[in-house]
Scaffold this active site. Structure first.
Site, PDB file in Angstrom:
ATOM      1  N   LYS A  36      68.818-122.974  -6.925  1.00  0.00           N
ATOM      2  CA  LYS A  36      68.429-121.616  -6.559  1.00  0.00           C
ATOM      3  C   LYS A  36      69.370-120.634  -7.233  1.00  0.00           C
ATOM      4  O   LYS A  36      70.436-120.998  -7.725  1.00  0.00           O
ATOM      5  CB  LYS A  36      68.490-121.436  -5.032  1.00  0.00           C
ATOM      6  CG  LYS A  36      67.524-122.321  -4.264  1.00  0.00           C
ATOM      7  CD  LYS A  36      67.662-122.084  -2.766  1.00  0.00           C
ATOM      8  CE  LYS A  36      66.727-122.982  -1.968  1.00  0.00           C
ATOM      9  NZ  LYS A  36      66.874-122.765  -0.507  1.00  0.00           N
ATOM     10  N   HIS A  37      68.993-119.362  -7.240  1.00  0.00           N
ATOM     11  CA  HIS A  37      69.850-118.344  -7.827  1.00  0.00           C
ATOM     12  C   HIS A  37      71.118-118.176  -6.989  1.00  0.00           C
ATOM     13  O   HIS A  37      71.081-118.281  -5.759  1.00  0.00           O
ATOM     14  CB  HIS A  37      69.111-117.013  -7.923  1.00  0.00           C
ATOM     15  CG  HIS A  37      68.021-117.008  -8.966  1.00  0.00           C
ATOM     16  ND1 HIS A  37      68.278-117.095 -10.311  1.00  0.00           N
ATOM     17  CD2 HIS A  37      66.670-116.933  -8.849  1.00  0.00           C
ATOM     18  CE1 HIS A  37      67.141-117.074 -10.984  1.00  0.00           C
ATOM     19  NE2 HIS A  37      66.152-116.979 -10.119  1.00  0.00           N
ATOM     20  N   GLU A  38      72.221-117.909  -7.668  1.00  0.00           N
ATOM     21  CA  GLU A  38      73.480-117.683  -6.987  1.00  0.00           C
ATOM     22  C   GLU A  38      73.374-116.471  -6.069  1.00  0.00           C
ATOM     23  O   GLU A  38      72.691-115.496  -6.369  1.00  0.00           O
ATOM     24  CB  GLU A  38      74.588-117.455  -8.022  1.00  0.00           C
ATOM     25  CG  GLU A  38      75.979-117.305  -7.448  1.00  0.00           C
ATOM     26  CD  GLU A  38      76.411-118.518  -6.664  1.00  0.00           C
ATOM     27  OE1 GLU A  38      76.203-118.515  -5.433  1.00  0.00           O
ATOM     28  OE2 GLU A  38      76.935-119.466  -7.255  1.00  0.00           O
TER      29      GLU A  38
END
Length: 649
Positions: A308-310
């Site tokens: 997932k995106h940070e």
């Protein structure tokens, strides 16, 4: 902070005996009263092996489904159903806090190591022990994605009783015992000790199974190619193909031997592999690699946090793919437009084509990608204006216009032995570099000098509970403020990646307008690794300008440009220079990137790309679904390539 140990061996044995008899009965009594839950194209050589390999790839995700998805290994699968509390979600564990402090109620709070300069978040209360030997306890769900610091405070004066740091595992059962170090001293120090009641499961096993399946398929394809190169096998295949072709000609009134031969000759032509084609196969391979990874992470990536995106600063796998796509777009634009100018094509006609492609990408992003049609008709009141295709379209338009205005109609030929050859790219393209530096100065001035109401100038944080809760509504600083002022809060992204970890309440769009400037820089830059090291101080949170995908910070752009440059260099060497690798299967999605991107977004919620799962809390089942969906899109791109269907804007 080190865990404290028991004062004496005899007292340790006494406490164990006491917990076995009284502590367990107290836990049962608490559970009966109700536990408390915390918040928690053309045919190429070896085509038969490619088809077999792609067909096997379609079955690979199903293999993962049987091996590591729906059915975890026997004991683990049984634990999954027996040990999960009713409200326990994915990436959580059970934490039972046992209070042996007489007449002292406790408050338990937690803080993730991944949350930079954040406030502690309250889990809940633990009642005091009313009688000696009758500890009270409360049960919570605790996050397992990152190490956690637990803080125990007195509920009366809020003074800290103890603090302990622990890495919890998914579905593990843990007990935190809060006890006096010395029972004879009521005002003495307090010990906090975590005991593992049940071991956690290994939620990374499905990734290992999937990796082994795909490695096995790659080995199988290599073996098949070696077998097909054997002379007896080639002779057999040649005889079989001739027999089939003769039967087709006899039974058909269409075509002629000459037409068949012409078709066969055309089918043997491969872009980037013959004299009449100048297309670099490595560019399409790199583009396809970025696109396939993007589809996988957009579909969920097995619900693993590193897919997932940070949340804010830092990098994960999901943060790599979009900048790589922008980087390869800039490379392709430079090659295509320079070739067109050298062929004496009209600049005005090329400019018109650039304007059409830019407008088409923006409109596709606004009206096709952004709306969620599963929730009903298009709503103008909440239509998201920024987006991925919009960012790509505007970036493409700017760098294409720069190339058309500053590009030359003849190839640049300079000796590599000259003293200025290390900086020849800067000297040759000096007008573009000046424009890029001007754009970057605009970004720096707006980011660090623009006054934002209620926020400090130059703020780059996530807001919410970050920075110790001082700037709750300052998410994204100037970047977020410009979007909210220009588009309105309802027309930007409502669920930013920082919302869960940092508890932000303000909408923030990762494809923000201010970040467009660095997206243009990303499409223009090559290798700039030294700049990244200086800006970030080689750290995640402590640099001058941290690596941040949400803001598209300049350090993020230079870092990802470096990665993209090195990766493209390796692919170019293997695919176009040495021809060790054909680029399959990533080459096929790279030839139809816009069609696949739009298709995977539009059909994301439809079968066979998504279905109702038996266990929505299983990483294995989510990973299986996402891998299968991604593999199907790769297979679709291969079919389109075989049918010579390419959608270009």
């Amino acid at each position: 902070m080190k865990r404290r140990v028991w004062p004496a061996e005899d007292e340790k044995r006494r406490r164990r005996k006491q917990r076995g008899s009284v502590g367990q009965s107290g836990a049962r009594r608490q559970q009966q009263q109700g536990s408390r839950a915390g918040a928690a194209g053309p045919m190429e050589p070896g085509g038969l092996s490619v088809k077999l390999g792609l067909g096997a790839a379609l079955l690979s995700a199903l293999t993962v489904l049987l091996v590591g998805g729906l059915k975890l290994p026997g004991a683990v699968s049984q634990e999954l159903s027996e040990r999960r509390p009713r409200k326990l979600e994915m990436d959580q564990a059970v934490l039972r806090v046992c209070n042996e402090l007489l007449h002292e109620n406790l408050v338990v709070s937690w803080l993730s190591d991944h949350c930079y300069q954040c406030l502690y978040q309250e889990l809940g209360n633990v009642p005091a022990e009313e009688h000696v030997g009758h500890p009270r306890n409360s049960t919570f769900a605790i996050d397992t994605k990152h190490p956690v610091t637990l803080q125990v405070n007195s509920s009366e004066d809020r003074q800290e009783v103890c603090r302990v740091r622990e890495s919890f595992g998914e579905l593990g059962h843990y007990s935190l015992w809060v006890v006096k170090a010395n029972l004879s001293n009521a005002s003495g120090p307090v010990n906090c000790k975590i005991i593992i009641d049940h071991e956690a499961i290994n939620n990374n096993l499905p990734i290992l199974y999937a990796f082994l399946v795909f490695v096995g398929l790659a080995i199988l394809k290599c073996l098949l190619q070696l077998i097909l190169r054997l002379r007896p096998v080639r002779n057999l295949m040649f005889r079989f193909s001739n027999r089939v072709e003769m039967e087709r000609l006899i039974n058909s009134e269409l075509g002629s031997p000459n037409r068949v031969n012409d078709h066969t000759n055309r089918g043997n032509l491969v872009p980037g592999r013959n004299p009449i084609s100048s297309r670099l196969r490595s560019l399409d391979t790199f583009r396809g690699l970025a696109l396939v990874t993007m589809i996988f992470v957009n579909y969920g990536g097995g619900r693993y946090w590193f897919f997932k995106h940070e949340s804010w600063n830092g990098l994960t796998v999901a943060d790599l793919v979009f900048p790589w796509f922008v980087f390869i777009m800039g490379t392709s634009v430079a090659l295509s437009l320079s070739s067109a100018l050298q062929a004496n094509r009209s600049r005005w006609k090329l400019l018109g084509k650039v304007a059409w492609r830019t407008a088409a990408l923006i409109l596709l992003g606004i009206f096709i990608i952004n709306p969620n049609y599963c929730k009903g008709p298009l709503s103008w009141d909440t239509l998201r204006i920024p987006g991925v295709l919009q960012r790509l379209g505007l970036t493409y338009g700017v760098i294409a216009v720069m190339e058309l205005l500053c590009g030359k109609c003849w190839p640049e030929i300079h000796s590599l032995d000259s003293w200025w050859s290390p900086v020849r790219d800067v000297l040759i393209y000096w007008p573009q570099w000046i424009l890029i530096l001007l754009l970057e100065c605009i970004w720096l001035c707006l980011t660090f000098l623009l006054p934002v109401p209620g926020c400090p100038r130059g703020y780059l944080g996530p807001g919410g509970i970050g920075d110790f809760g001082q700037f709750v509504n300052c998410t994204g600083g100037a970047a977020g403020y410009i979007d909210r002022w220009l588009f309105g809060e309802k027309h930007i992204y409502q669920h930013p990646s920082c919302k869960i970890l940092y508890h932000t309440t303000m909408p923030f769009d990762p494809e923000n307008l201010l970040g467009l400037i660095n997206s243009i820089v990303m499409a223009f830059l090559g290798l700039q690794g030294v700049i990244s090291a200086i800006l970030t101080k080689c750290s995640k949170d402590h640099g001058f300008i941290p690596v941040n995908k949400n803001l598209w910070s300049i350090s993020y752009v230079t870092t990802l440009s470096s990665f993209a440059y090195v990766l493209l260099l390796l692919i170019y060497f293997m695919v176009d220079v040495k021809k060790y690798w054909t680029g399959a299967p990533f080459f096929y999605p790279g030839m139809n990137s816009i069609l696949l991107y739009i298709g995977h977004e539009v059909f994301e919620h439809y079968f066979p790309f998504r279905w109702k799962m038996l266990n929505d809390y299983s990483h294995g089942e989510h990973l299986t679904q996402n891998l299968l969906a991604t593999t199907i899109w790769v297979f679709i791109s291969y079919i389109l390539y075989r049918k010579k269907i390419f959608w270009k804007i």
